[in-house]
Scaffold this active site. Structure first.
Site, PDB file in Angstrom:
ATOM      1  CG  ASP A   7      32.402 -28.752  17.642  1.00 53.66           C
ATOM      2  OD1 ASP A   7      31.164 -28.785  17.644  1.00 53.66           O
ATOM      3  OD2 ASP A   7      33.080 -28.690  16.597  1.00 53.66           O
ATOM      4  CD  GLU A   9      33.256 -29.953  13.019  1.00 56.01           C
ATOM      5  OE1 GLU A   9      32.280 -30.185  12.274  1.00 56.01           O
ATOM      6  OE2 GLU A   9      33.360 -28.923  13.701  1.00 56.01           O
ATOM      7  CD  GLU A  52      26.390 -34.331   0.879  1.00 56.54           C
ATOM      8  OE1 GLU A  52      25.927 -35.096   1.747  1.00 56.54           O
ATOM      9  OE2 GLU A  52      26.971 -34.726  -0.147  1.00 56.54           O
ATOM     10  CG  HIS A  57      33.489 -31.217   8.549  1.00 55.88           C
ATOM     11  ND1 HIS A  57      32.820 -30.405   9.431  1.00 55.88           N
ATOM     12  CD2 HIS A  57      32.705 -32.311   8.379  1.00 55.88           C
ATOM     13  CE1 HIS A  57      31.682 -30.989   9.779  1.00 55.88           C
ATOM     14  NE2 HIS A  57      31.578 -32.131   9.152  1.00 55.88           N
ATOM     15  CG  HIS A 150      31.632 -25.962  10.658  1.00 53.90           C
ATOM     16  ND1 HIS A 150      30.704 -25.817  11.658  1.00 53.90           N
ATOM     17  CD2 HIS A 150      31.186 -25.193   9.633  1.00 53.90           C
ATOM     18  CE1 HIS A 150      29.739 -25.008  11.255  1.00 53.90           C
ATOM     19  NE2 HIS A 150      30.008 -24.626  10.022  1.00 53.90           N
ATOM     20  CG  ASP A 155      33.612 -24.833  15.295  1.00 54.72           C
ATOM     21  OD1 ASP A 155      34.156 -23.817  14.848  1.00 54.72           O
ATOM     22  OD2 ASP A 155      32.819 -25.522  14.644  1.00 54.72           O
TER      23      ASP A 155
END
Length: 226
Positions: A7, A9, A52, A57, A150, A155
């Site tokens: 994963d 970010e 955002e 995160h 996240h 994740d």
């Protein structure tokens, strides 16, 4: 079979519009079982984190400022991944960013054929149902209570559990090997009954025999025992 559940970010959605990777997390599987090996790296995106992205995160500019650039960790990342199958939720998104970053470093890119998209698998298996990572955790009763923000490593660990459920569960030890099954079949087909060493004693009494003979005599022509 070696697989890497992965994963990333990012600061946004489009690498060619200035967005960059800020975190990579990965979990190694061997024959669908976690090996305990993981890869985790925060990365300085060399740009301010949009509001955002920070809200999603929880990674701010101050935290990321002293982290390495992608070019500084790119080779170590490729050494970890090698040619393993990459298990990713919404693979096209992460592969787009990884290959953009690798391209800017003049390093080999990862072919899409190396990626396995769990989002596509979930949509095919449960058509019309929500297929987000959170939705799949609810479906498979996987605890994701720690997922307030996240995070790439968290994740990827959760996705590894989801992937193993999508692959049919995590109980390979309960499956008989073909050799074991064949051995059981052969043992069964070779078995033959044998005669008793000595016959059983009759359980009928003389009175029961006499009563049976009298009953048969009364049947006359209807006697099927002749």
């Amino acid at each position: 079979m070696r697989e890497i559940v992965l994963d990333t970010e990012t600061t946004g959605f489009e690498p060619f519009e200035g967005d960059r990777i800020v975190e990579i997390g990965a979990v190694e599987l061997h024959n669908h079982m976690p090996t305990g090996r993981t890869y985790h790296q925060y990365i300085n995106p060399q740009r301010a984190m949009p509001k955002e992205a920070f809200e999603v995160h929880g990674l701010g500019d101050d935290f990321l400022r002293d982290k390495p650039l992608f070019k500084d960790i790119a080779r170590a990342f490729l050494d970890f991944v090698q040619d393993a199958k990459l298990v990713i939720h919404n693979a096209s998104f992460d592969m787009k960013f990884l290959n953009a970053e690798l391209g800017w470093c003049d390093l080999p890119q990862l072919p899409m054929s190396q990626a396995l998209d769990t989002l596509a698998i979930a949509r095919k298996r449960f058509p019309g149902s929500p297929a987000s990572l959170d939705a799949l955790c609810r479906r498979f009763n996987i605890d994701n209570s720690a997922r307030e923000k996240h995070g790439a490593l968290l994740d990827s660990e959760i996705l590894a559990e989801v992937y193993l459920e999508l692959a049919g569960g995590r109980q390979p030890d309960l499956v008989l090997s073909s050799n074991q099954s064949q051995q059981k079949i052969e043992t069964t087909t070779e078995w033959r009954p044998t005669a008793r060493p000595s016959p059983l004693k009759p359980r009928l009494t003389d009175e029961e025999r006499a009563a049976h003979a009298e009953f048969i005599g009364k049947l006359g022509s209807a006697n099927l025992w002749g």
